[in-house]
Enzyme design. Sequence first.
Site, PDB file in Angstrom:
ATOM      1  NE  ARG A  30      -3.946  -2.191   2.223  1.00 34.72           N
ATOM      2  CZ  ARG A  30      -3.973  -3.519   2.026  1.00 34.72           C
ATOM      3  NH1 ARG A  30      -2.843  -4.183   1.881  1.00 34.72           N
ATOM      4  NH2 ARG A  30      -5.117  -4.158   1.955  1.00 34.72           N
ATOM      5  CG  ASP A 325      -2.701 -14.157   5.155  1.00 31.19           C
ATOM      6  OD1 ASP A 325      -3.487 -14.730   4.371  1.00 31.19           O
ATOM      7  OD2 ASP A 325      -2.313 -12.981   4.998  1.00 31.19           O
ATOM      8  CE  LYS A 352      -6.770 -15.835   1.916  1.00 31.85           C
ATOM      9  NZ  LYS A 352      -6.920 -14.411   1.614  1.00 31.85           N
TER      10      LYS A 352
HETATM   11  C1  S3P Z   1      -4.376  -8.971   2.293  1.00 28.85           C
HETATM   12  C2  S3P Z   1      -5.605  -9.451   2.572  1.00 28.85           C
HETATM   13  C3  S3P Z   1      -5.897 -10.877   2.785  1.00 28.85           C
HETATM   14  C4  S3P Z   1      -4.639 -11.704   3.024  1.00 28.85           C
HETATM   15  C5  S3P Z   1      -3.527 -11.334   2.110  1.00 28.85           C
HETATM   16  C6  S3P Z   1      -3.181  -9.856   2.235  1.00 28.85           C
HETATM   17  C7  S3P Z   1      -4.199  -7.525   2.056  1.00 28.85           C
HETATM   18  O1  S3P Z   1      -6.583 -11.366   1.644  1.00 28.85           O
HETATM   19  O2  S3P Z   1      -4.932 -13.078   2.881  1.00 28.85           O
HETATM   20  O3  S3P Z   1      -2.367 -12.094   2.405  1.00 28.85           O
HETATM   21  O4  S3P Z   1      -3.063  -7.036   2.083  1.00 28.85           O
HETATM   22  O5  S3P Z   1      -5.219  -6.846   1.845  1.00 28.85           O
HETATM   23  P1  S3P Z   1      -8.190 -11.216   1.549  1.00 28.85           P
HETATM   24  O6  S3P Z   1      -8.493  -9.857   1.967  1.00 28.85           O
HETATM   25  O7  S3P Z   1      -8.556 -11.476   0.135  1.00 28.85           O
HETATM   26  O8  S3P Z   1      -8.696 -12.275   2.495  1.00 28.85           O
END
Ligand code: S3P
Length: 454
Positions: A30, A325, A352
């Site tokens: 981000r 995660d 995932k």
């Molecule tokens: C993440 C959101 C999660 C997570 C991923 C990172 C993020 O996925 O599993 O490793 O940085 O927004 P989801 O929001 O699709 O569950």
Amino acid sequence: MKQIQPLSSAKAGALTGTIRVPGDKSMSHRALMFGLLAKEETIISGMLEGEDVLDTATAVRLLGGTVKAGDDGLWRVFGTGLGQIHEPDSLLDMGNSGTAARLLMGLIAGHPVSATFIGDASLTKRPMKRVIDPLTQMGAQVLGRKGGRLPLTIQGTGAVKPVTYESPVASAQVKSAILLAGLAANGTTTVIESAPTRDHTENMLRHFGVNVTTERTEDDRWAVSVQGGQMLRGCAVDIPADPSSAAFPVVAALLCEGSALRLPRIGINPRRTGLYDTLLEMGADIAFENKRTEAGEDVADLRVTYNGPLSGIDVPPERVPSMIDEFPVLAVAASCASGTTKMTGLAELRVKESDRLAKMAQGLAACGVNLEEGEDSLIIHGTGKPPAGGTLIDTALDHRIAMSFLVLGCAANDPVEIDDAAPINTSFPGFVDLMNELGAAIGAPDQDRPSLAL
Ligand code: S3P
């Protein structure tokens, strides 16, 4: 072509010392993307220099940003400003990263440029329809493979429509993609989520000077809104260590007798700490010291001390988004705990980096763990003793499956071998060296090993 790197993890003694866990992956992606949308300089400290984030940095450059990694450990981004990104003149290769692909699709949707996304064998299998649907409603056009999979091309628009979108999946990636497209809309974009997912996009956009509101709806859901047209101001972003990466040495220490670890500056955003709540309920000794807020995010120094076998528990399904995660490594902890650990509401684990539910169930069963795999559940019957181990695990290009089984090897009776450790570099470069410095015994597999079967 990346070189395959098989590794073996043998029973470890006590794990002791201080471990510097790399920066938060979600926040690192981000910071780079928001830096692109800002006009002034953004200076990032604590950046994760893992492959996923490096792929985002490359994409940000192709979209017109300047990204420089300094010798001082700081990353500097000079953005184009909102509405000004360039059309990339080559493919955007997102490697293994769903976060990079989905968030960048949202960012591009609000700009009149087109881009083609590709990824590795894992990312190419992952569902993108969850972001294609809302982004199409907002005016973008997307042409992908069946089921909206990569490779795909997105044509963004200079006239993006604001929407109110009720997300059918609890996903911070979906929420973030829509909010990023909404930044360029003429009006207010709202995402309604039934379960609170990680809020780094909201927190960091605020840090960049954007007004984002989060409200509880009458029916107890969450509505996150952003008014389009707000300019992002470049700023200093200080990224804490990743609680999802910290989870691996933490669980390893809880499984190896005599262990005592210190992990400074771990992010403890409450929407990320479900694993830690769960481990505490299982009886773990984890202390959160020097709690503080840095750049809008909660952080603490963690102290973890081995205090005997953990106890199995039922993990509340409403906790799933805050530890999405961490289920692979929780499954490892549960395999060594005494009693049954019941994990439900895990459907998202199947989409995932791999089908994590299937991969954990297969691998743990091969290590001698008694378990039941359901459509969206995993029930593990622990004996309070480490499982047998002594097998080779197919990690399916999944960094968290790879690290989880290396952690299991630290406790199992016989070494646990993984087919490929290379994907660990996507999120936790230096993992093996750091673990070995603490006392783990991870290294090249023994050539004379007994016959191992996948
Ligand atoms: C993440 C959101 C999660 C997570 C991923 C990172 C993020 O996925 O599993 O490793 O940085 O927004 P989801 O929001 O699709 O569950």
